[in-house]
Design a protein around this motif. Structure first.
Motif, PDB file in Angstrom:
ATOM      1  N   TYR A 148      28.872  34.175  26.184  1.00  0.00           N
ATOM      2  CA  TYR A 148      29.432  35.518  26.358  1.00  0.00           C
ATOM      3  C   TYR A 148      28.876  36.178  27.614  1.00  0.00           C
ATOM      4  O   TYR A 148      29.602  36.844  28.352  1.00  0.00           O
ATOM      5  N   LEU A 149      27.576  35.976  27.845  1.00  0.00           N
ATOM      6  CA  LEU A 149      26.991  36.557  29.050  1.00  0.00           C
ATOM      7  C   LEU A 149      27.572  35.891  30.294  1.00  0.00           C
ATOM      8  O   LEU A 149      27.775  36.532  31.317  1.00  0.00           O
ATOM      9  N   ARG A 150      27.849  34.576  30.211  1.00  0.00           N
ATOM     10  CA  ARG A 150      28.458  33.903  31.344  1.00  0.00           C
ATOM     11  C   ARG A 150      29.864  34.426  31.593  1.00  0.00           C
ATOM     12  O   ARG A 150      30.277  34.640  32.723  1.00  0.00           O
ATOM     13  N   LYS A 151      30.605  34.662  30.495  1.00  0.00           N
ATOM     14  CA  LYS A 151      31.953  35.208  30.640  1.00  0.00           C
ATOM     15  C   LYS A 151      31.906  36.571  31.314  1.00  0.00           C
ATOM     16  O   LYS A 151      32.712  36.894  32.176  1.00  0.00           O
ATOM     17  N   TYR A 152      30.913  37.363  30.943  1.00  0.00           N
ATOM     18  CA  TYR A 152      30.745  38.680  31.541  1.00  0.00           C
ATOM     19  C   TYR A 152      30.581  38.550  33.048  1.00  0.00           C
ATOM     20  O   TYR A 152      31.122  39.341  33.826  1.00  0.00           O
ATOM     21  N   GLY A 153      29.839  37.505  33.479  1.00  0.00           N
ATOM     22  CA  GLY A 153      29.890  37.087  34.874  1.00  0.00           C
ATOM     23  C   GLY A 153      29.194  37.964  35.891  1.00  0.00           C
ATOM     24  O   GLY A 153      29.646  38.051  37.021  1.00  0.00           O
ATOM     25  N   LYS A 154      28.140  38.640  35.508  1.00  0.00           N
ATOM     26  CA  LYS A 154      27.369  39.371  36.510  1.00  0.00           C
ATOM     27  C   LYS A 154      26.067  38.626  36.778  1.00  0.00           C
ATOM     28  O   LYS A 154      25.918  37.473  36.404  1.00  0.00           O
ATOM     29  N   ILE A 204      17.767  33.060  30.170  1.00  0.00           N
ATOM     30  CA  ILE A 204      19.163  33.501  30.069  1.00  0.00           C
ATOM     31  C   ILE A 204      19.889  33.381  31.412  1.00  0.00           C
ATOM     32  O   ILE A 204      21.009  32.880  31.475  1.00  0.00           O
ATOM     33  N   VAL A 205      19.231  33.814  32.504  1.00  0.00           N
ATOM     34  CA  VAL A 205      19.957  33.820  33.787  1.00  0.00           C
ATOM     35  C   VAL A 205      20.327  32.426  34.264  1.00  0.00           C
ATOM     36  O   VAL A 205      21.245  32.283  35.070  1.00  0.00           O
ATOM     37  N   ARG A 206      19.631  31.403  33.783  1.00  0.00           N
ATOM     38  CA  ARG A 206      20.007  30.051  34.196  1.00  0.00           C
ATOM     39  C   ARG A 206      21.457  29.758  33.793  1.00  0.00           C
ATOM     40  O   ARG A 206      22.145  28.988  34.445  1.00  0.00           O
ATOM     41  N   PHE A 207      21.920  30.392  32.699  1.00  0.00           N
ATOM     42  CA  PHE A 207      23.284  30.117  32.226  1.00  0.00           C
ATOM     43  C   PHE A 207      24.330  30.942  32.977  1.00  0.00           C
ATOM     44  O   PHE A 207      25.514  30.791  32.742  1.00  0.00           O
ATOM     45  N   PHE A 208      23.879  31.815  33.891  1.00  0.00           N
ATOM     46  CA  PHE A 208      24.819  32.531  34.760  1.00  0.00           C
ATOM     47  C   PHE A 208      25.262  31.642  35.921  1.00  0.00           C
ATOM     48  O   PHE A 208      26.154  32.004  36.666  1.00  0.00           O
ATOM     49  N   THR A 209      24.587  30.475  36.075  1.00  0.00           N
ATOM     50  CA  THR A 209      24.854  29.660  37.258  1.00  0.00           C
ATOM     51  C   THR A 209      25.923  28.593  37.040  1.00  0.00           C
ATOM     52  O   THR A 209      26.323  27.941  37.986  1.00  0.00           O
ATOM     53  N   VAL A 210      26.366  28.389  35.783  1.00  0.00           N
ATOM     54  CA  VAL A 210      27.380  27.350  35.550  1.00  0.00           C
ATOM     55  C   VAL A 210      28.771  27.931  35.781  1.00  0.00           C
ATOM     56  O   VAL A 210      28.956  29.146  35.729  1.00  0.00           O
ATOM     57  N   PRO A 211      29.765  27.069  36.058  1.00  0.00           N
ATOM     58  CA  PRO A 211      31.086  27.588  36.436  1.00  0.00           C
ATOM     59  C   PRO A 211      31.813  28.386  35.353  1.00  0.00           C
ATOM     60  O   PRO A 211      32.507  29.338  35.672  1.00  0.00           O
ATOM     61  N   LYS A 212      31.694  27.976  34.061  1.00  0.00           N
ATOM     62  CA  LYS A 212      32.542  28.598  33.046  1.00  0.00           C
ATOM     63  C   LYS A 212      31.764  28.917  31.776  1.00  0.00           C
ATOM     64  O   LYS A 212      30.687  28.364  31.547  1.00  0.00           O
ATOM     65  N   ALA A 213      32.341  29.769  30.925  1.00  0.00           N
ATOM     66  CA  ALA A 213      31.713  30.110  29.650  1.00  0.00           C
ATOM     67  C   ALA A 213      31.541  28.868  28.779  1.00  0.00           C
ATOM     68  O   ALA A 213      30.502  28.676  28.141  1.00  0.00           O
ATOM     69  N   VAL A 254      36.293  36.286  24.562  1.00  0.00           N
ATOM     70  CA  VAL A 254      37.294  35.242  24.804  1.00  0.00           C
ATOM     71  C   VAL A 254      36.973  34.566  26.131  1.00  0.00           C
ATOM     72  O   VAL A 254      36.786  35.243  27.133  1.00  0.00           O
ATOM     73  N   PRO A 255      36.867  33.217  26.145  1.00  0.00           N
ATOM     74  CA  PRO A 255      36.438  32.549  27.379  1.00  0.00           C
ATOM     75  C   PRO A 255      37.407  32.684  28.540  1.00  0.00           C
ATOM     76  O   PRO A 255      36.977  32.700  29.686  1.00  0.00           O
ATOM     77  N   GLY A 284      44.795  28.869  23.127  1.00  0.00           N
ATOM     78  CA  GLY A 284      45.193  29.031  24.528  1.00  0.00           C
ATOM     79  C   GLY A 284      44.277  29.945  25.301  1.00  0.00           C
ATOM     80  O   GLY A 284      44.723  30.691  26.167  1.00  0.00           O
ATOM     81  N   VAL A 285      42.991  29.898  24.981  1.00  0.00           N
ATOM     82  CA  VAL A 285      42.076  30.783  25.706  1.00  0.00           C
ATOM     83  C   VAL A 285      41.025  29.983  26.475  1.00  0.00           C
ATOM     84  O   VAL A 285      39.939  30.476  26.739  1.00  0.00           O
ATOM     85  N   GLU A 286      41.337  28.715  26.837  1.00  0.00           N
ATOM     86  CA  GLU A 286      40.347  27.954  27.600  1.00  0.00           C
ATOM     87  C   GLU A 286      40.061  28.651  28.916  1.00  0.00           C
ATOM     88  O   GLU A 286      40.931  29.309  29.478  1.00  0.00           O
ATOM     89  N   ASP A 287      38.835  28.395  29.410  1.00  0.00           N
ATOM     90  CA  ASP A 287      38.504  28.979  30.704  1.00  0.00           C
ATOM     91  C   ASP A 287      38.680  27.954  31.817  1.00  0.00           C
ATOM     92  O   ASP A 287      39.028  26.812  31.570  1.00  0.00           O
TER      93      ASP A 287
END
Lengths: 591, 101
Positions: free
Chosen positions: A94-100, A266-275, A581-582, B98-101
Motif C-alpha cells: 500500500y505504501l508503494r502504491k502511494y508512491g512517495k 519500509i523505505v526499501r519497498f519504495f524502490t521497487v517498480p510496482k505494488a 487497489v494496486p 482487473g486491478v493489476e499494476d
C-alpha cells in the motif's frame, strides 16, 4: 600469507568494490537519491533489504546471545523475522502504491497535518540515530579486533566509506552496495557454520545438524547432549527458557511489530517498480534473512557445546589456542578460585563486574590476573558472548582466509545497516522538513544538494556517537523497537485499513503510545534501574517487551478519539480508496 | 467468492474502471485472505513457539523437541511461505478484478 595480511586484503578488496559501486551509481535527481528511481528488481531489493536489516548485532552478537540463553533467544529469531509477514501483508504494497519518498510524508498526507508529519520525523530520527550509533561502534570493534587498528580510527575509516557511497549515490548507491554486502556477509557467516556442523555432527547443513546426532558415539542429539551437559553443571536446560511466557510473548510481539515499523526497512519497498513487486520483494527479503537466521541457532548451540567440551575441567595450560587469544584481547577471563589449575564453567558471575585486568604480572598458570572483587559462585570463567561468531573459524580450526572473511562480513553487516539508516535520516530532513515544511520553493537540484549535506552531517553525528558512545547505547536498543511498535506502525496501519481514522485520533494514539513506552523504558533503565525486576513490571512485561502494550494503547486511544471527532475530508478518504487497489501506480510520482 | 470474473468488456486494468461495488468486493477478499494468513502466522509463532511450547516439546521431529523447533526454525520457514502465498493469491485476485499494476 598470514592471517593479518589476508584480512587486510579481504577487507581492502571489499571496500574497493563498495567504492567502485559508489562511483558507478552517482545520482542526479532526488527521485534517484531517495528511492533509487523506483526501478529496482524485487529480488535485488530483497537482497538489499536483507543487508539493510541485518546489522552488526545480527551478524556478530545474535548467535552468541542464543548460545548463552538457549530457548529465550527465540524472541530474536521469531521477532526479527515475523515482522516481515506484517510488512508484506499490511504495509509494503500500500505504501508503494502511494508512491512517495518517505514514511513521514505518508503520515503527513494521510492525516492532512504538518504536526503529524513532524511527530513522525522526530520518531524516525530518534529511532535511526539510536540504531546507527551501535553500527558505527561495531565497525570500530571489528577493525580493532582483526586489523589491530585503533577503534576510533576504525570508526573514521567506516565513516569515509559510507560517506562516499551514501552521499554520492543516495538510495541507488546504497542499494547496489547492499547487494554486494549481503553476498559478502552471508558467505562469511555460512562457511564457518558448515564446517562446524560437519565437525560436530558430520552433517554439512547447520539447520539439520542442530537436530542431528553428535559424532562422538554417544548416540545423543546435539540438543539432548547440550541439555544434559548444562543441567549437570547447574544451568537450566538449553531448550527451557528462564523468561516467563508472558514476557517472551510480549518481547516477540514488540520486536515483530517494531521491525515492520522501522523506517529504514519500509523505505526499501519504495524502490521497487510496482505494488505487487513490494509483496514478492518482502518474500525474497525474508528468504535472504532466513538463510542467516536459521543458521544462527545452530551456530549458537554448536558453540556452547564446543565451549563446554573443550574448556570445562580442562587445565588452563591445555586450553585451546583461541581461549588464550581471546583472553589476551580481554574478552575471556579466568580466575582459579579453587586453586586446582583447571577451568570450571558454572552458572553465575565468576567475579564482580566486567573483567579488570591487572597487567603487572601473570598468574601461576600463566593466566591474566584480575583485580575484580570476588563472588561466591563456583564459576571461574568469563566469556564475552560476541566472541562466539568471531571465534568460530578458530574453534573449528579453519584456515586463515576464513577468519579474514568473517572480518569482511562483520564490516559489511555494520556498514550496510548504517548506510540505510543515514539515508532515511537525511531524506527526513531534506524532504519532510525542508521541502515539505520550511522551504517548499526549493528546486529539485537544491533539494538534492540539501539531501547530500544532511547525509554528510548525519554521518558526522553518527561517527561522533561511535567514537564517544553514550553509555546508554546498549540500554536503548529496546527503545528503537518499542517506539517503532508503539508509534509508527499503528499510525501507518490505521491509515491504510481504517478510512474513518482521522488526524485527531492518529495524533492522540501516536503520542499516547510514544509517551507510555518512553516513560516505562526510561523508568526501568535510567531512573530506577534497581527496580528492573519481574515483580515490579506491568503484567510481568519487561521494558524490552513493553512496546506491545504501547501498540495496544495507540490503537485503543486512536479509535476512541476518532469516534468523537470529525471524519477525515473526502479527498483523504479517496486517497485511502486509491492505495488499496494496486492499479494506477506507475513509477513513484514526482511532486 | 462471488462473481469475481465479472470484468466488464472493454475496461482496461486501471483502478478507475472498476465500480465501487467491485472495489468493496476486492477489499473484502483481500481482508479475508489476510485474516487466514495472519491466523497461521500467529499460531506457528505465538502458539506453537511460545504458548504451547512446553506441551509440543513432548513430541520430537528430526531430533528436535517440536516446540523448540518451531521457536527457532519452523516458524521462520512458515513466515517465508506465508508471504509468497499472499503474493501469489493477491496476483490472482488482482487479475480477477482487473486491478493489476
Amino acid at each position: 600469507m598470514d592471517a593479518q595480511l589476508l584480512t587486510y586484503t579481504f577487507v581492502g578488496l571489499s571496500f574497493l568494490l563498495y567504492i567502485g559501486i559508489a562511483v558507478w551509481s552517482r545520482v542526479a535527481s532526488t527521485k534517484e537519491f531517495y528511492v533509487a528511481g523506483g526501478g529496482v528488481h524485487p529480488v535485488v531489493n530483497g537482497m538489499a533489504t536483507a543487508a539493510d536489516w541485518m546489522s552488526a548485532a545480527s551478524f556478530i552478537s545474535m548467535a552468541g546471545i542464543i548460545a548463552f540463553s538457549g530457548y529465550d533467544g527465540s524472541v530474536y529469531l521469531m521477532g526479527w523475522t515475523g515482522g516481515y509477514v506484517l510488512l508484506a501483508l499490511l504495509l509494503a504494497p500500500y505504501l508503494r502504491k502511494y508512491g512517495k519518498f518517505t514514511v513521514p510524508e505518508f503520515i503527513g498526507d494521510r492525516y492532512y497535518s504538518d504536526a503529524a508529519r513532524f511527530v513522525a520525523v522526530l520518531c524516525l530520527i530518534f529511532i535511526s540515530f539510536t540504531y546507527v550509533a551501535g553500527q558505527m561502534r561495531g565497525v570500530g570493534i571489528v577493525f580493532s579486533r582483526f586489523l589491530e587498528v585503533d577503534i576510533d580510527l576504525g570508526v573514521v575509516i567506516g565513516m569515509g566509506i559510507v560517506f562516499l557511497y551514501a552521499v554520492l549515490g543516495g538510495m541507488k548507491g546504497i542499494t547496489y552496495t547492499q547487494v554486494a554486502q549481503y553476498c559478502v556477509l552471508i558467505f562469511a557467516y555460512t562457511v564457518p557454520a558448515i564446517f562446524i556442523s560437519l565437525l560436530i555432527t558430520g552433517n554439512p547443513v547447520p539447520q539439520l545438524g542442530l537436530g542431528a546426532t553428535v559424532a562422538d558415539g554417544s548416540g545423543l542429539s546435539v540438543l539432548e547432549k547440550l541439555d544434559s551437559a548444562l543441567v549437570d553443571l547447574g544451568f537450566t536446560a538449553y531448550t527451557d527458557g528462564s523468561k516467563s511466557v508472558i514476557d517472551v510473548f510480549a518481547i516477540t510481539a514488540a520486536l515483530m511489530v517494531g521491525t515492520a515499523g522501522l523506517p529504514h526497512v519500509i523505505v526499501r519497498f519504495f524502490t521497487v517498480p510496482k505494488a505487487s513487486d513490494a509483496r514478492t520483494s518482502a518474500g525474497w527479503a525474508l528468504v535472504f534473512i532466513a538463510l542467516l537466521y536459521t543458521t544462527a541457532p545452530a551456530v549458537g548451540a554448536f558453540a556452547r557445546l564446543n565451549f563446554i567440551q573443550e574448556v570445562n575441567e580442562t587445565p588452563y595450560a591445555e586450553t585451546p589456542e583461541w581461549f588464550k587469544n581471546w583472553e589476551n584481547l580481554g574478552l575471556v577471563a579466568w580466575r582459579d578460585k579453587n586453586g586446582d589449575g583447571k577451568v570450571q564453567y558454572r552458572p553465575g558471575p565468576p567475579f564482580a563486574g566486567a573483567p579488570a585486568f591487572d597487567d603487572t604480572a601473570r598468574g601461576e598458570n600463566g593466566e591474566r590476573l584480575l583485580s575484580n572483587g570476588t563472588t561466591d559462585t563456583g564459576n571461574e570463567v568469563y566469556v564475552d558472548r560476541d566472541i562466539m561468531v568471531l571465534a568460530n573459524p578458530e574453534i573449528a580450526q579453519l584456515p586463515a582466509w576464513v577468519i579474514a572473511l568473517v572480518a569482511a562480513g562483520g564490516l559489511a553487516a555494520a556498514l550496510s545497516t548504517a548506510a540505510g539508516l543515514l539515508l532515511v535520516i537525511s531524506s527526513a530532513v531534506s524532504h519532510d522538513l525542508l521541502k515539505k515544511s520550511f522551504m517548499p520553493d526549493i528546486s529539485d537540484r537544491q533539494e538534492l544538494r540539501a539531501a547530500r549535506i544532511a547525509a554528510a552531517i548525519a554521518i558526522l553525528v553518527a561517527g561522533y556517537m561511535g567514537i564517544h558512545p553514550p553509555g546508554f547505547v546498549a540500554q536503548v536498543v529496546a527503545f528503537a523497537f518499542g517506539l517503532a511498535a508503539a508509534s509508527l506502525f499503528p499510525a501507518i496501519m490505521m491509515g491504510i485499513f481504517s478510512k474513518r481514522m482521522n488526524k485527531q485520533g492518529a495524533m492522540a494514539g501516536m503520542l499516547a503510545g510514544l509517551v507510555f513506552t518512553l516513560v516505562y523504558i526510561a523508568w526501568f533503565k535510567f531512573v530506577a534501574p534497581e527496580d528492573n525486576v519481574a515483580a515490579n513490571w506491568l503484567f510481568g512485561i519487561s521494558p524490552e517487551g513493553i512496546g506491545m502494550v504501547g501498540m495496544f494503547i495507540n490503537f485503543g486511544i486512536a479509535a476512541l478519539v476518532a469516534r468523537f471527532t470529525a471524519p477525515p475530508p473526502e479527498s483523504v478518504q479517496a486517497l485511502v480508496e486509491d492505495i488499496r487497489v494496486p492499479s494506477g501506480a506507475a513509477a513513484a510520482s514526482d511532486h | 467468492m462471488t462473481d469475481l470474473n465479472a470484468r466488464p468488456d472493454g475496461q482496461g486494468p486501471t483502478g478507475q474502471s472498476i465500480t465501487a461495488e467491485q472495489r468493496r468486493a476486492y477489499w473484502r477478499a483481500n481482508l479475508s485472505l489476510l485474516g487466514k494468513l495472519l491466523a497461521i502466522w500467529f499460531i506457528v509463532s505465538f502458539g506453537f513457539g511460545i504458548l504451547l511450547e512446553d506441551w509440543l516439546n513432548g513430541f520430537s521431529l528430526f531430533g528436535f523437541k517440536l516446540g523448540f523447533w518451531f521457536a527457532q526454525q519452523g516458524s521462520i520457514y512458515v513466515f517465508v511461505a506465508l508471504i509468497f502465498i499472499y503474493a501469489r493469491r493477491m496476483r490472482r485476485l488482482d487479475r480477477q478484478f482487473g486491478v493489476e499494476d
